[in-house]
Write a protein that holds these residues in place. Structure first.
Motif, mmCIF file in Angstrom:
data_model
loop_
_atom_site.group_PDB
_atom_site.id
_atom_site.type_symbol
_atom_site.label_atom_id
_atom_site.label_comp_id
_atom_site.label_asym_id
_atom_site.label_seq_id
_atom_site.Cartn_x
_atom_site.Cartn_y
_atom_site.Cartn_z
ATOM 1 N N PRO A 147 7.879 -21.562 2.199
ATOM 2 C CA PRO A 147 8.746 -21.063 3.266
ATOM 3 C C PRO A 147 8.144 -21.323 4.638
ATOM 4 C CG PRO A 147 7.667 -19.247 2.107
ATOM 5 C CD PRO A 147 7.399 -20.484 1.319
ATOM 6 N N LEU A 148 8.961 -21.797 5.532
ATOM 7 C CA LEU A 148 8.564 -22.024 6.922
ATOM 8 C C LEU A 148 9.536 -21.224 7.774
ATOM 9 C CD1 LEU A 148 6.638 -23.538 8.828
ATOM 10 C CD2 LEU A 148 8.326 -25.379 8.898
ATOM 11 N N LEU A 149 9.147 -20.016 8.111
ATOM 12 C CA LEU A 149 10.075 -19.059 8.704
ATOM 13 C C LEU A 149 10.047 -19.093 10.222
ATOM 14 C CD1 LEU A 149 9.428 -15.933 6.444
ATOM 15 C CD2 LEU A 149 11.085 -17.775 6.126
ATOM 16 N N GLN A 150 11.203 -18.818 10.793
ATOM 17 C CA GLN A 150 11.284 -18.575 12.232
ATOM 18 C C GLN A 150 10.595 -17.246 12.518
ATOM 19 O OE1 GLN A 150 15.220 -19.048 13.965
ATOM 20 N NE2 GLN A 150 14.841 -17.308 15.302
ATOM 21 N N CYS A 151 9.833 -17.186 13.582
ATOM 22 C CA CYS A 151 9.094 -15.962 13.900
ATOM 23 C C CYS A 151 10.065 -14.838 14.269
ATOM 24 C CB CYS A 151 8.129 -16.214 15.054
ATOM 25 S SG CYS A 151 6.754 -17.299 14.625
ATOM 26 N N THR A 152 10.018 -13.764 13.522
ATOM 27 C CA THR A 152 10.845 -12.584 13.769
ATOM 28 C C THR A 152 9.994 -11.345 13.535
ATOM 29 O OG1 THR A 152 11.608 -12.526 11.466
ATOM 30 C CG2 THR A 152 12.972 -13.750 13.036
ATOM 31 N N SER A 153 10.521 -10.212 13.929
ATOM 32 C CA SER A 153 9.785 -8.962 13.692
ATOM 33 C C SER A 153 9.814 -8.561 12.223
ATOM 34 C CB SER A 153 10.386 -7.836 14.550
ATOM 35 O OG SER A 153 11.753 -7.630 14.201
ATOM 36 N N HIS A 154 10.855 -9.032 11.502
ATOM 37 C CA HIS A 154 10.981 -8.648 10.097
ATOM 38 C C HIS A 154 10.416 -9.692 9.146
ATOM 39 C CE1 HIS A 154 14.361 -11.479 9.964
ATOM 40 N NE2 HIS A 154 14.834 -10.889 11.066
ATOM 41 N N MET A 155 10.335 -10.947 9.553
ATOM 42 C CA MET A 155 9.781 -12.054 8.770
ATOM 43 C C MET A 155 10.497 -12.241 7.430
ATOM 44 S SD MET A 155 7.576 -13.743 10.480
ATOM 45 C CE MET A 155 6.668 -14.654 9.260
ATOM 46 N N CYS A 156 11.808 -12.031 7.417
ATOM 47 C CA CYS A 156 12.609 -12.249 6.214
ATOM 48 C C CYS A 156 13.269 -13.622 6.264
ATOM 49 C CB CYS A 156 13.692 -11.176 6.079
ATOM 50 S SG CYS A 156 13.057 -9.525 5.715
ATOM 51 N N PRO A 157 13.347 -14.321 5.150
ATOM 52 C CA PRO A 157 14.050 -15.597 5.129
ATOM 53 C C PRO A 157 15.532 -15.477 5.451
ATOM 54 C CG PRO A 157 12.652 -15.365 3.189
ATOM 55 C CD PRO A 157 12.685 -14.040 3.858
ATOM 56 N N VAL A 158 16.152 -14.345 5.057
ATOM 57 C CA VAL A 158 17.595 -14.173 5.251
ATOM 58 C C VAL A 158 17.867 -12.790 5.835
ATOM 59 C CG1 VAL A 158 19.836 -14.002 4.091
ATOM 60 C CG2 VAL A 158 18.198 -15.756 3.374
ATOM 61 N N ARG A 159 18.780 -12.752 6.821
ATOM 62 C CA ARG A 159 19.229 -11.481 7.383
ATOM 63 C C ARG A 159 20.739 -11.376 7.242
ATOM 64 N NH1 ARG A 159 18.988 -11.090 13.628
ATOM 65 N NH2 ARG A 159 20.892 -12.312 13.337
ATOM 66 N N ILE A 160 21.215 -10.207 6.827
ATOM 67 C CA ILE A 160 22.645 -9.922 6.741
ATOM 68 C C ILE A 160 22.967 -8.890 7.825
ATOM 69 C CG2 ILE A 160 24.496 -8.955 5.348
ATOM 70 C CD1 ILE A 160 21.508 -10.453 3.625
ATOM 71 N N HIS A 161 23.900 -9.233 8.702
ATOM 72 C CA HIS A 161 24.276 -8.314 9.775
ATOM 73 C C HIS A 161 25.676 -7.766 9.515
ATOM 74 C CE1 HIS A 161 24.050 -6.484 13.732
ATOM 75 N NE2 HIS A 161 25.296 -6.867 13.941
ATOM 76 N N TRP A 162 25.795 -6.425 9.517
ATOM 77 C CA TRP A 162 27.066 -5.725 9.299
ATOM 78 C C TRP A 162 27.490 -5.107 10.631
ATOM 79 C CZ3 TRP A 162 29.892 -4.476 4.640
ATOM 80 C CH2 TRP A 162 30.841 -3.476 4.775
ATOM 81 N N HIS A 163 28.621 -5.575 11.169
ATOM 82 C CA HIS A 163 29.114 -5.095 12.461
ATOM 83 C C HIS A 163 30.477 -4.446 12.286
ATOM 84 C CE1 HIS A 163 29.997 -4.808 16.702
ATOM 85 N NE2 HIS A 163 31.073 -5.570 16.567
ATOM 86 N N VAL A 164 30.563 -3.161 12.623
ATOM 87 C CA VAL A 164 31.846 -2.458 12.620
ATOM 88 C C VAL A 164 32.580 -2.892 13.879
ATOM 89 C CG1 VAL A 164 33.006 -0.234 12.557
ATOM 90 C CG2 VAL A 164 30.828 -0.532 11.361
ATOM 91 N N LYS A 165 33.609 -3.737 13.714
ATOM 92 C CA LYS A 165 34.166 -4.473 14.853
ATOM 93 C C LYS A 165 35.310 -3.760 15.547
ATOM 94 C CE LYS A 165 35.883 -9.091 16.070
ATOM 95 N NZ LYS A 165 36.217 -10.447 15.565
ATOM 96 N N LEU A 166 36.323 -3.323 14.797
ATOM 97 C CA LEU A 166 37.519 -2.755 15.411
ATOM 98 C C LEU A 166 38.025 -1.563 14.610
ATOM 99 C CD1 LEU A 166 39.456 -6.049 16.259
ATOM 100 C CD2 LEU A 166 38.416 -4.487 17.918
ATOM 101 N N ASN A 167 38.770 -0.712 15.323
ATOM 102 C CA ASN A 167 39.371 0.456 14.694
ATOM 103 C C ASN A 167 40.859 0.479 15.025
ATOM 104 O OD1 ASN A 167 39.666 2.931 13.388
ATOM 105 N ND2 ASN A 167 39.252 4.089 15.259
ATOM 106 N N TYR A 168 41.700 0.436 13.989
ATOM 107 C CA TYR A 168 43.144 0.516 14.162
ATOM 108 C C TYR A 168 43.636 1.878 13.660
ATOM 109 C CZ TYR A 168 42.376 -4.567 14.176
ATOM 110 O OH TYR A 168 41.913 -5.828 14.432
ATOM 111 N N LYS A 169 44.930 2.072 13.754
ATOM 112 C CA LYS A 169 45.486 3.347 13.322
ATOM 113 C C LYS A 169 45.341 3.537 11.816
ATOM 114 C CE LYS A 169 49.703 6.144 13.450
ATOM 115 N NZ LYS A 169 51.125 6.214 13.884
#
Length: 455
Positions: free
Chosen positions: A286-308
């Protein structure tokens, strides 16, 4: 009389203590942290079926098939490696659809030399493009074995083996021992071979059924603890109602300059990045990009919109590994609102229901020839989609982190989640409770200042 009763009580007490000690030692010997059990796929395993289809003058011909009954965990390139130990002095005369990695010492054979004479052969799959006269059905995929849900047509791998110096009847054949399965590294533990009812085969015209001479099965289960010492992915969170972005926990998969497990670390702004990145080999470290977490993969969950009546989520998967692409990737997400998933954009979806009456887990993967290939780190090293959920008035809320996932897997590995108290919280609900050792000190100092001012 009291002395006799006291002595009896002490004997009973010692007996109880000794029994408890025995139970403790037994429990320690039968349970380890590496036992393989996945709550989201409790029956998932890889089953190896060994069918003896004919007898030869000194042994038999068998077809060996591996079935991946795991719903979302697959074996990626460079593929599986299967090993075992012969019970007697068997040799492999020939193979189709696979080969052993070593021939071993066959010096005692004159003229016709066996394919392999090792006591503990190691078998690998042949590569795509193998000549047809060396193939059988379900072979020659380079050892890649896809998951049962994502690609059932490619969830099996087979090869044929001709075994010599073995028994020639059901009573004289001995099953191999000590099966091992690497995929391609550690992680799988295989049980003993068990003789089962002979497999039945249907001919191509479906008018005749034939039967194996003998069949035995081997079951292999996966443990993430055995596969790697550190996690391989992490989860970050954000929402439209809070400006806070909750990043992956620091050192979730390793720490910069302090972990050899995470491999090298290269800044994305490094001028030497191009020369540091090797060819996109699946065997490359593995040749990782320098990050604070040093994980090969990151999953981001974004609560985007709220409808009725609905609410929308955006999922982004980012690859931080400069040396590896992920083909046939998949994601498993656990959230209570998946029973009301209304629409999904640019991902495939299948509900996973490991327990009857509970529909809170979904498997997501990319569309064929569109986004089923996750590129290495860089501008194109991410895939994303949006999910639209219908609200259930009895359960829906944005409070206390309810809108965020309970658990996320990437390619079958459990990802590191942020701590629950760090989740984005709703505004205008008072200050976020923080327990701090500094607060009592500040209270005392304020009291002292107040007393000094009024002296």
């Amino acid at each position: 009389m009291e002395t006799v009763v006291s002595a009896a009580s002490r004997s009973i007490s010692k007996l109880i203590s000794f029994t408890a000690l025995l139970l403790f030692l037994f429990s320690c010997s039968t349970f380890t942290s590496t036992e393989a059990y996945d709550a989201l796929d409790p029956t998932g395993n890889i089953t190896i079926k060994w069918d003896v289809i004919s007898w030869t003058p000194d042994g038999y011909v068998a077809v060996v098939t591996m079935y991946n009954f795991q719903q979302y965990r697959h074996i990626q390139a460079p593929g599986w490696t299967l090993g075992w130990t012969w019970a007697k002095k068997e040799v492999i005369w020939s193979m189709m659809g696979s080969q052993t990695t070593e021939q071993g010492d066959c010096s005692k054979y004159k003229g016709n030399v066996p394919h392999c004479c090792k006591k503990d052969p190691t078998v690998v799959d042949l590569l795509p493009g193998t000549p047809y006269n060396q193939q059988i059905a379900n072979c020659c995929k380079g050892g890649v074995l896809n998951s049962w849900v994502q690609d059932p047509a490619n969830a099996a791998s087979s090869f044929q083996v001709s075994v010599g110096a073995a028994g020639t009847t059901n009573k004289t054949v001995r099953v191999p021992r000590n099966f091992t399965l690497k995929a391609p590294g550690p992680g799988y533990t295989c049980g003993p071979a068990k003789i089962v009812k002979p497999t039945k085969f249907i001919t191509a015209d479906k008018r005749r059924i034939t039967q194996a001479m003998m069949t035995w099965n081997v079951t292999c289960t996966y443990s993430q603890f055995l596969a790697q010492k550190t996690p391989t992915c992490c989860v970050s969170l954000s929402s439209f109602y809070n400006n806070t972005i909750v990043n992956c926990p620091t050192c979730a998969c390793g720490c910069q300059n302090n972990s050899t497990e995470s491999g090298s670390c290269v800044s994305e702004r490094s001028s030497h990045l191009a020369s540091a990145v090797p060819g996109k080999s699946t065997n490359a470290p593995p040749l990782l990009q320098c990050t604070s977490h040093m994980c090969p993969v990151r999953i981001h969950w974004h609560v985007k919109l709220n409808y009725k009546e609905y609410w929308r989520v955006k999922i982004t998967i980012t690859n931080f590994n400069y040396a590896l692409n992920y083909s046939q990737w998949n994601l498993v997400v656990q959230h209570p609102n998946f029973d009301n998933l209304t629409q999904l954009f640019s991902f495939n979806y299948k509900p996973l229901t490991p327990y009857a009456g509970l529909n809170d887990t979904a498997m997501l993967w990319g569309l064929k020839f569109y986004n089923d290939f996750l590129n290495e780190a860089g501008p194109l090293g991410n895939v994303q989609s949006e999910l639209l959920f219908r609200k259930d008035a009895s359960t829906f809320t944005f409070e206390k982190g309810w809108a965020f996932p309970r658990r996320i897997y990437f390619n079958g590995d459990n990802c590191v989640m942020p701590p629950p108290d760090a989740y984005p919280w709703l505004p205008n609900t008072g200050l976020k409770p923080v327990i701090s050792l500094f607060q009592p000190v500040m209270t005392i100092l304020a009291s002292c200042v107040f007393l000094w001012a009024n002296m």
